[in-house]
Design a protein around this motif. Structure first.
Motif, short mmCIF file in Angstrom:
data_model
loop_
_atom_site.label_atom_id
_atom_site.label_comp_id
_atom_site.label_asym_id
_atom_site.label_seq_id
_atom_site.Cartn_x
_atom_site.Cartn_y
_atom_site.Cartn_z
N SER A 169 0.84 -1.08 0.02
CA SER A 169 0.11 0.24 -0.20
C SER A 169 0.72 1.25 0.24
N ALA A 170 0.44 2.37 -0.28
CA ALA A 170 1.01 3.57 -0.46
C ALA A 170 1.68 3.98 0.91
N LYS A 171 0.80 3.65 2.11
CA LYS A 171 1.18 3.98 3.41
C LYS A 171 2.33 3.10 3.89
N ARG A 172 2.53 1.83 3.58
CA ARG A 172 3.50 0.82 3.68
C ARG A 172 4.69 1.15 3.14
N ARG A 173 4.58 1.87 1.81
CA ARG A 173 5.82 1.95 1.18
C ARG A 173 6.48 3.19 2.10
N ILE A 174 5.84 4.22 2.19
CA ILE A 174 6.16 5.29 2.82
C ILE A 174 6.95 4.82 4.19
N GLU A 175 6.29 4.08 4.97
CA GLU A 175 6.81 3.48 6.17
C GLU A 175 8.04 2.60 5.94
N LEU A 176 8.36 2.00 5.02
CA LEU A 176 9.21 1.23 4.63
C LEU A 176 10.50 2.22 4.15
N ARG A 177 10.18 3.03 3.37
CA ARG A 177 11.24 3.77 2.86
C ARG A 177 11.94 4.52 4.00
N ALA A 178 11.13 5.09 5.03
CA ALA A 178 11.62 5.66 6.10
C ALA A 178 12.63 4.72 6.81
N GLN A 179 12.34 3.55 7.04
CA GLN A 179 13.21 2.59 7.75
C GLN A 179 14.39 2.09 6.72
N LEU A 180 14.21 2.00 5.31
CA LEU A 180 15.37 1.65 4.62
C LEU A 180 16.47 3.02 4.43
N GLU A 181 15.97 4.00 4.57
CA GLU A 181 16.71 5.27 4.49
C GLU A 181 17.87 5.22 5.63
N GLU A 182 17.37 4.56 6.81
CA GLU A 182 18.36 4.42 8.09
C GLU A 182 19.04 3.33 8.18
N LEU A 183 18.79 2.33 7.18
CA LEU A 183 19.44 0.84 7.14
C LEU A 183 20.34 0.61 6.16
N VAL A 184 19.98 1.14 5.03
CA VAL A 184 20.74 0.68 3.73
C VAL A 184 22.21 1.30 3.80
N VAL A 185 23.11 0.87 2.93
CA VAL A 185 24.58 1.38 2.76
C VAL A 185 24.31 2.74 2.07
N SER A 186 23.48 2.82 1.10
CA SER A 186 23.37 4.10 0.14
C SER A 186 22.31 3.98 -0.79
N TRP A 187 21.57 4.97 -1.13
CA TRP A 187 20.21 4.66 -2.13
C TRP A 187 20.57 6.10 -2.92
N LYS A 188 19.60 6.02 -3.99
CA LYS A 188 19.67 7.33 -5.04
C LYS A 188 18.36 7.19 -5.61
N THR A 189 17.87 8.18 -6.20
CA THR A 189 16.83 7.97 -7.11
C THR A 189 17.22 9.16 -8.40
N SER A 190 16.80 8.82 -9.40
CA SER A 190 17.04 9.67 -10.80
C SER A 190 15.82 9.67 -11.74
N SER A 191 15.63 10.91 -12.28
CA SER A 191 14.50 10.86 -13.18
C SER A 191 14.74 10.94 -14.43
N VAL A 192 13.85 10.43 -15.39
CA VAL A 192 13.76 10.85 -16.60
C VAL A 192 12.70 11.49 -17.09
N SER A 193 12.81 12.83 -17.49
CA SER A 193 11.57 13.69 -17.85
C SER A 193 10.73 13.34 -19.01
N ALA A 194 9.54 13.62 -18.93
CA ALA A 194 8.53 13.47 -20.16
C ALA A 194 8.96 13.94 -21.44
N ARG A 195 9.62 15.21 -21.34
CA ARG A 195 10.41 15.70 -22.47
C ARG A 195 11.53 14.85 -22.95
N GLN A 196 12.10 14.28 -22.27
CA GLN A 196 13.40 13.53 -22.62
C GLN A 196 12.78 12.28 -23.35
N ILE A 197 11.62 11.48 -22.84
CA ILE A 197 10.90 10.59 -23.22
C ILE A 197 10.07 10.68 -24.42
N ASP A 198 9.87 11.73 -24.48
CA ASP A 198 9.30 12.31 -26.02
C ASP A 198 10.22 12.33 -27.04
#
Length: 219
Positions: free
Chosen positions: A47-76
């Motif tokens: 669920s959306a709620k559970r994803r947010i809860e797990l993300r908070a835990q993961l941020e404290e637990l994992v070695v490192s994390w990162k997100t990167s976006s590809v824009s709609a214009r790039q995809i076009d």
């Protein structure tokens, strides 16, 4: 010596609104069982709620994390597969794992070629020692990849929420099959005759809405 495993997954590939977001999560191999105990799994099964809860835990637990976006214009204007592969490689180069597990966006028959393409690009960058695993539904089988899917999905959900708030409209999920998304696109075209830059205008859904509008004006 512990092995550093990097999971990579994406969210929003098939959406008509907003970016495609790739998530990367670097863990120590000794954390695998702990992630399973926490209930880390493919973000689509949470669920959306559970994803947010797990993300908070993961941020404290994992070695490192990162997100990167590809824009709609790039995809076009470019191949979404090439864009995704380039971002995947950039994430690997930045986080420098011993092993990378990718939820590969290709059919089963294309997996060997996909793996080989990633390996060759890494070798050219002096990173040929990194073990590459590319599978379909890797987020079901590898906790590092499931964690990456949570980072990707929560990031994209937040971005879409911010776009909806800024516009004061309900954008729905951003997927072409969502009636709320379709309603937004039709109203946007009817009122303005154009779309904001975060709409993937080359998607068939958008082309059809524009064509239907033009046809309607003829009668």
């Amino acid at each position: 010596m512990s092995c550093l495993r990097l999971g990579i997954d994406e969210a929003g590939r098939g959406c008509v609104l907003g970016p495609m977001v790739l998530g990367a999560c670097l863990i120590d191999e000794q954390q695998v069982d702990h992630l399973r105990t926490l209930g880390v799994r493919d973000s689509k099964r949470l669920s959306a709620k559970r994803r947010i809860e797990l993300r908070a835990q993961l941020e404290e637990l994992v070695v490192s994390w990162k997100t990167s976006s590809v824009s709609a214009r790039q995809i076009d204007h470019h191949s979404i597969n090439s864009l995704g592969r380039d971002v995947t490689l950039a994430l690997i180069k930045e986080l420098r794992p011993d092993q990378v597990v990718i939820d590969a966006p290709v059919p089963p028959a294309g997996l060997p070629a996909y793996r080989q393409a990633i390996r060759q690009r890494l070798e050219l960058s002096g990173l040929g020692h990194i073990e590459v695993i590319a599978e379909n539904k890797a987020d079901d089988n590898h906790p590092s990849c499931a964690a990456a899917s949570i980072f990707a999905k929560t990031t994209r959900d937040q971005l879409l929420h911010e776009l909806a708030e800024a516009r004061g409209v309900n954008l729905g999920s951003g997927y072409p099959s969502d009636p709320r998304t379709q309603t937004f696109l039709r109203e946007e075209w009817r009122q303005h005759g154009s779309f904001p830059p975060w709409v993937r205008t080359k998607w068939e859904t958008v082309r059809r809405i524009v064509a239907e509008s033009a046809q309607g004006q003829l009668f």
